[in-house]
Write an enzyme that holds these catalytic residues in place. Sequence first.
Site, PDB file in Angstrom:
ATOM      1  N   GLU A   1      10.356   7.233  13.321  1.00 29.73           N
ATOM      2  CA  GLU A   1      11.109   6.973  12.089  1.00 29.73           C
ATOM      3  C   GLU A   1      10.951   8.110  11.077  1.00 29.73           C
ATOM      4  O   GLU A   1      11.879   8.414  10.330  1.00 29.73           O
ATOM      5  CB  GLU A   1      10.685   5.650  11.459  1.00 29.73           C
ATOM      6  CG  GLU A   1      11.138   4.417  12.222  1.00 29.73           C
ATOM      7  CD  GLU A   1      10.208   4.033  13.365  1.00 29.73           C
ATOM      8  OE1 GLU A   1       9.257   4.793  13.658  1.00 29.73           O
ATOM      9  OE2 GLU A   1      10.442   2.965  13.964  1.00 29.73           O
TER      10      GLU A   1
ATOM     11  N   PHE B   1       5.274 -11.446  12.381  1.00 35.00           N
ATOM     12  CA  PHE B   1       5.198 -10.257  13.235  1.00 35.00           C
ATOM     13  C   PHE B   1       6.069  -9.132  12.642  1.00 35.00           C
ATOM     14  O   PHE B   1       7.224  -9.337  12.307  1.00 35.00           O
ATOM     15  CB  PHE B   1       5.683 -10.610  14.651  1.00 35.00           C
ATOM     16  CG  PHE B   1       5.712  -9.416  15.561  1.00 35.00           C
ATOM     17  CD1 PHE B   1       4.536  -8.754  15.899  1.00 35.00           C
ATOM     18  CD2 PHE B   1       6.897  -8.934  16.068  1.00 35.00           C
ATOM     19  CE1 PHE B   1       4.552  -7.639  16.724  1.00 35.00           C
ATOM     20  CE2 PHE B   1       6.928  -7.821  16.897  1.00 35.00           C
ATOM     21  CZ  PHE B   1       5.741  -7.170  17.224  1.00 35.00           C
ATOM     22  N   GLN B   2       5.482  -7.972  12.535  1.00 34.92           N
ATOM     23  CA  GLN B   2       6.142  -6.779  11.974  1.00 34.92           C
ATOM     24  C   GLN B   2       6.662  -7.018  10.560  1.00 34.92           C
ATOM     25  O   GLN B   2       7.671  -6.444  10.148  1.00 34.92           O
ATOM     26  CB  GLN B   2       7.263  -6.277  12.893  1.00 34.92           C
ATOM     27  CG  GLN B   2       6.708  -5.702  14.195  1.00 34.92           C
ATOM     28  CD  GLN B   2       7.706  -4.894  14.991  1.00 34.92           C
ATOM     29  OE1 GLN B   2       8.908  -5.150  14.953  1.00 34.92           O
ATOM     30  NE2 GLN B   2       7.218  -3.905  15.724  1.00 34.92           N
TER      31      GLN B   2
ATOM     32  N   LYS C   1      16.647 -10.053   8.393  1.00 37.30           N
ATOM     33  CA  LYS C   1      17.416 -10.141   9.642  1.00 37.30           C
ATOM     34  C   LYS C   1      18.474 -11.232   9.588  1.00 37.30           C
ATOM     35  O   LYS C   1      19.582 -11.065  10.106  1.00 37.30           O
ATOM     36  CB  LYS C   1      16.450 -10.388  10.804  1.00 37.30           C
ATOM     37  CG  LYS C   1      17.107 -10.359  12.169  1.00 37.30           C
ATOM     38  CD  LYS C   1      16.085 -10.440  13.297  1.00 37.30           C
ATOM     39  CE  LYS C   1      16.755 -10.293  14.657  1.00 37.30           C
ATOM     40  NZ  LYS C   1      15.760 -10.287  15.756  1.00 37.30           N
TER      41      LYS C   1
ATOM     42  N   MET D   1      -2.878  27.974   6.361  1.00 36.04           N
ATOM     43  CA  MET D   1      -3.064  28.018   4.911  1.00 36.04           C
ATOM     44  C   MET D   1      -4.415  27.427   4.497  1.00 36.04           C
ATOM     45  O   MET D   1      -5.077  27.939   3.595  1.00 36.04           O
ATOM     46  CB  MET D   1      -1.916  27.288   4.213  1.00 36.04           C
ATOM     47  CG  MET D   1      -1.922  27.434   2.696  1.00 36.04           C
ATOM     48  SD  MET D   1      -1.849  29.173   2.181  1.00 36.04           S
ATOM     49  CE  MET D   1      -0.075  29.414   2.096  1.00 36.04           C
TER      50      MET D   1
END
Lengths: 554, 93
Positions: A47, A109-110, A159, A463
């Site tokens: 993502e 869940f999630q 959803k 760096m």
Amino acid sequence: MTGAQAILDYLSQQGIDTLFGYPGGAIMPLYDAMLDSPVKHYLCRHEQGAAFAAIGYARSTNNVGVCVATSGPGATNLLTSLADAMLDSVPLVVITGQVARPSMGSDAFQEVDVLGLSLSICKHSMQVMQPEDLLPSLNEAFQLARSGRPGPVLIDVPKDILLGDVPELMALPQVDFQYPKCSDEQIEQANQLLDECTSPVVYVGGGVGMANATQNLRYFIERNNFPVVSTLKGLGSADFRHAGYLGLLGMHGLPAANLAVQQCDLLIVIGARLDDRVTGKLDEFAPNAKLLHIDIDPAEINKRRQADLSLLGDLNQILPQLTALQNKPQWLHTIASLKQQKSWQYADLTKQQSIDAPAMLRSLSNALQADAIVSCDVGQHQMWVAQHMQFNRATQHLSSGGLGTMGFGLPAAIGAQVANPQQQVVAVCGDGSFMMNVQELATLRRYPLPVKIIVLDNQRLGMVKQWQELFHEQRYSETDLSDNPEFSKLAAAFDIASDVITQGEQVAPAIKRMLEHKGAYLLHVRLNTTDNVWPIVPPNTANHQMWEKPQCTS
Amino acid sequence: MHQLTLLLNNAPAALERVLQVTRYRGFVLESCDVRTEQNNLTVKMQVSGSRPVSLLTSQLNKLHDLEELCLTSLCSSVGDSDEQPVVRLAAGC
């Protein structure tokens, strides 16, 4: 019409034909609807990669980038990219799926509170809790993302709203944004400041390109022969061919740019925020200068340094009104001498055993087409790109400025190539940064996209290593990356052609082969492990006390 | 000490965002009173901090759900307050 179909219809009606994302449970209805939609979805392999691709799309076009992800880990994986877009003012709309409303707040869940997580790293965040709010919220999100000072807007959609019916939006309401405007009196005062100064410098930031004000800026500069310096995000806005163009200022700014700013008596800051990487020790920054600050965001005025005069508003309205004419031959002579005296002497690559990164990048810059887009990661190579490559537009230089996010370069290049299929797109990566989103090589292969990747490999987290060497008594801690994989073999695993070079004389032919190659290509460039970026302004030091190479290598 | 009175759209997380901005910009919340009226929230809060309060108000002004903001700087001596309505300059910026 379901919520998922309504979202895609809205995007289509708005002329948005490209999405970047990654599917998952809560966002599945949207992915199902995509099968019947003309909107093209690009699957990235993380993502964060998807959101950086959307940022690359947005920054290379000055349009809104759109990204979708699922709830929970999909949403948390986006957060770094949201912060990146926030700090670099990138217009982004991010749609996340959420668990269904009846499950919200139950540690489902999630399920994660992405609304709460996103608040401080988004321009605005919304959660759609009623079907009838979906389209008005989406419409508002797009307008907000690009209005005023652009930024990322998150819209979290449960959803069950994606699956259920939503009412159609009969008319698209326009959000009533109030933009700041400066008065005629302030314009007059600004013209007076321009008239009275003896040694002005224009300091150009990323706001110029984002306001589509490049043309007005260039006219303002050329008409007055202003010396001009640029921030990282400003590169490409001012014309690098202008006689008074001095390039990047700040911590790794070019000597002439920093010295001119330290000497000037009027600093004209345009679309910039006087970031700490630019100013160095703040109370010794441009110590003799009055500050004229021109920006769209009132919160940037007097944030780090008091402005003597500020002009708030649209640069395309303000710049044409600054009509006072400059004629300061003495100052221009000083600038010309400074520029000549401090000009970079590039190494002759054909006579060098090892590869000098600044010379290689200048050589690359000269070999690219005039409209080529270059993205980079974060670190030493990023500063070399900013110092030594030349850009005709700000949309051609994609670099993570404010957040400084390693792993930005490859996915940003993917987004830029999707948006600009006919243009050369090159990702200049460090060996450390490249490994942070290396999974996006699979995205290159999938579509396939002809992005050229250059990995500048010094086998170090360069760096950080440079700072350990200079400011931590050479106590090197976890910056040795000599166990990196063989990058050409890695490329081969994704069916990407590659080449490895180690010597200066190989640079020009290798760049030529890379650019002539039809598809994606990885050029692995081995550098000395000891090379550093010069100049550098040490911490808490004024910019004119920068360390230039000769002083530091003795 | 400064007193701020904010009128907000009663949107999810609008109040959280105000509190986050206040903390992040270096101010401490001393007291806070929140009232709901139809679609709006009225937030009266007292904050303290060593930075100029304009650095806070200019950031609060950028919040999309903010309708109005009024600042009253509270001076140390009782009764010596100076009410300064802060004009909202740039919604959506």
